[in-house]
Design a protein around this motif. Structure first.
Motif, PDB file in Angstrom:
ATOM      1  N   ASP A  96      41.180  -0.233  11.740  1.00 14.48           N
ATOM      2  CA  ASP A  96      41.189   0.710  10.625  1.00 14.48           C
ATOM      3  C   ASP A  96      40.823   0.036   9.313  1.00 14.48           C
ATOM      4  N   VAL A  97      40.106   0.792   8.500  1.00 13.03           N
ATOM      5  CA  VAL A  97      39.816   0.430   7.120  1.00 13.03           C
ATOM      6  C   VAL A  97      40.227   1.642   6.300  1.00 13.03           C
ATOM      7  N   ILE A  98      41.237   1.482   5.453  1.00 10.66           N
ATOM      8  CA  ILE A  98      41.785   2.588   4.673  1.00 10.66           C
ATOM      9  C   ILE A  98      41.653   2.246   3.196  1.00 10.66           C
ATOM     10  N   GLU A  99      41.082   3.184   2.440  1.00 12.10           N
ATOM     11  CA  GLU A  99      40.891   2.997   1.003  1.00 12.10           C
ATOM     12  C   GLU A  99      41.586   4.125   0.260  1.00 12.10           C
ATOM     13  N   ILE A 100      42.530   3.768  -0.585  1.00 12.51           N
ATOM     14  CA  ILE A 100      43.240   4.740  -1.414  1.00 12.51           C
ATOM     15  C   ILE A 100      42.435   4.934  -2.695  1.00 12.51           C
ATOM     16  N   ALA A 101      42.171   6.188  -3.064  1.00  8.74           N
ATOM     17  CA  ALA A 101      41.433   6.480  -4.299  1.00  8.74           C
ATOM     18  C   ALA A 101      42.292   6.138  -5.511  1.00  8.74           C
ATOM     19  N   ASP A 102      41.643   5.964  -6.633  1.00 12.39           N
ATOM     20  CA  ASP A 102      42.354   5.611  -7.860  1.00 12.39           C
ATOM     21  C   ASP A 102      43.389   6.650  -8.257  1.00 12.39           C
ATOM     22  N   ASP A 103      43.163   7.926  -7.870  1.00 17.11           N
ATOM     23  CA  ASP A 103      44.130   8.972  -8.233  1.00 17.11           C
ATOM     24  C   ASP A 103      45.418   8.886  -7.417  1.00 17.11           C
ATOM     25  N   GLY A 104      45.407   8.103  -6.332  1.00 11.60           N
ATOM     26  CA  GLY A 104      46.591   7.949  -5.486  1.00 11.60           C
ATOM     27  C   GLY A 104      46.918   9.175  -4.651  1.00 11.60           C
ATOM     28  N   LEU A 105      46.045  10.188  -4.690  1.00 10.97           N
ATOM     29  CA  LEU A 105      46.297  11.429  -3.967  1.00 10.97           C
ATOM     30  C   LEU A 105      45.279  11.706  -2.871  1.00 10.97           C
ATOM     31  N   THR A 106      44.254  10.908  -2.819  1.00 12.10           N
ATOM     32  CA  THR A 106      43.242  11.039  -1.768  1.00 12.10           C
ATOM     33  C   THR A 106      42.926   9.652  -1.228  1.00 12.10           C
ATOM     34  N   ALA A 107      42.420   9.637  -0.006  1.00 11.06           N
ATOM     35  CA  ALA A 107      42.076   8.367   0.630  1.00 11.06           C
ATOM     36  C   ALA A 107      41.024   8.623   1.689  1.00 11.06           C
ATOM     37  N   LYS A 108      40.345   7.545   2.079  1.00 11.34           N
ATOM     38  CA  LYS A 108      39.366   7.593   3.173  1.00 11.34           C
ATOM     39  C   LYS A 108      39.766   6.560   4.206  1.00 11.34           C
ATOM     40  N   GLY A 109      39.444   6.866   5.457  1.00 11.54           N
ATOM     41  CA  GLY A 109      39.729   5.913   6.515  1.00 11.54           C
ATOM     42  C   GLY A 109      38.663   5.940   7.584  1.00 11.54           C
ATOM     43  N   VAL A 110      38.457   4.801   8.203  1.00 18.16           N
ATOM     44  CA  VAL A 110      37.551   4.655   9.340  1.00 18.16           C
ATOM     45  C   VAL A 110      38.351   3.964  10.436  1.00 18.16           C
ATOM     46  N   TRP A 111      38.211   4.465  11.657  1.00 17.79           N
ATOM     47  CA  TRP A 111      38.914   3.924  12.823  1.00 17.79           C
ATOM     48  C   TRP A 111      37.955   3.839  13.993  1.00 17.79           C
ATOM     49  N   ARG A 112      38.270   2.971  14.945  1.00 16.93           N
ATOM     50  CA  ARG A 112      37.608   2.944  16.257  1.00 16.93           C
ATOM     51  C   ARG A 112      38.606   3.485  17.268  1.00 16.93           C
ATOM     52  N   ASN A 113      38.092   4.173  18.281  1.00 19.14           N
ATOM     53  CA  ASN A 113      38.943   4.724  19.328  1.00 19.14           C
ATOM     54  C   ASN A 113      38.326   4.398  20.683  1.00 19.14           C
ATOM     55  N   CYS A 114      39.025   3.618  21.465  1.00 16.80           N
ATOM     56  CA  CYS A 114      38.652   3.356  22.855  1.00 16.80           C
ATOM     57  C   CYS A 114      39.650   4.144  23.690  1.00 16.80           C
ATOM     58  N   GLN A 115      39.131   5.089  24.484  1.00 15.63           N
ATOM     59  CA  GLN A 115      40.020   6.075  25.072  1.00 15.63           C
ATOM     60  C   GLN A 115      39.756   6.318  26.550  1.00 15.63           C
ATOM     61  N   PRO A 116      40.713   5.973  27.412  1.00 16.20           N
ATOM     62  CA  PRO A 116      40.616   6.444  28.792  1.00 16.20           C
ATOM     63  C   PRO A 116      40.997   7.929  28.819  1.00 16.20           C
ATOM     64  N   VAL A 117      40.233   8.710  29.560  1.00 19.56           N
ATOM     65  CA  VAL A 117      40.504  10.150  29.665  1.00 19.56           C
ATOM     66  C   VAL A 117      40.396  10.587  31.123  1.00 19.56           C
ATOM     67  N   THR A 118      41.110  11.657  31.430  1.00 20.39           N
ATOM     68  CA  THR A 118      40.977  12.321  32.717  1.00 20.39           C
ATOM     69  C   THR A 118      40.607  13.773  32.440  1.00 20.39           C
TER      70      THR A 118
END
Length: 159
Positions: free
Chosen positions: A83-105
């Motif tokens: 994860d890479v999470i960035e909090i905006a200067d206003d402290g009320l919004t943020a952005k995030g990027v994640w990777r997901n490796c997922q076994p599924v059935t």
């Protein structure tokens, strides 16, 4: 404490709260796409989208989608990381990027199929009454590969 230290501490607490929010989303998905739990992680006007699955606006539309997808994806383990999470200067919004490796059935016509899925999540968060919620989630699926065949032919990119 100085204002700078308090601001830095608040940003760290916000990042950890967003990580916990993402984990709550994953656990709800892995609990047969539990819509009661999913309602707790999305803002009322949230947007969820993924190529091949569609785009859904509003928490009720998102939960209706998950009610349906749980009939096709009968087991999943959302293993999010990097994860890479960035909090905006206003402290009320943020952005995030994640990777997901997922076994599924999945199940189709009574036949169960195991697969691997790799995806990237791009997300926007909003802080409402002191609580972080998902405002927008875009899942970019990089591949879904049958378990026994693997993904080499689907994702031959060099590292």
């Amino acid at each position: 404490m100085s204002d700078d230290i308090l601001l830095r501490l608040q940003r760290l607490e916000d990042i950890e709260a967003i990580r916990s929010l993402k984990h709550a989303y994953c656990y709800a998905c892995d609990d047969n796409y539990n819509t009661e739990k999913l309602r707790q992680v999305f803002a009322p006007d949230a947007v969820w989208e993924a190529e091949g699955f569609g785009q859904y606006s509003g928490v009720e539309a998102i939960c209706d989608f998950f009610d349906q997808v749980s009939k096709d994806i009968v087991a999943a383990a959302h293993l999010v990381m990097n994860d890479v999470i960035e909090i905006a200067d206003d402290g009320l919004t943020a952005k995030g990027v994640w990777r997901n490796c997922q076994p599924v059935t999945t199940v189709e016509a009574g036949n169960y199929q195991a697969a691997w899925m790799l995806a990237r999540y791009d997300e926007i968060y909003t802080k409402v009454e002191g609580r972080w919620l998902i405002k927008k989630l875009v899942a970019s699926i990089q591949f879904t590969a049958p378990y026994k065949e693997g993904w080499a032919d689907l994702w031959p990119q060099p590292c």
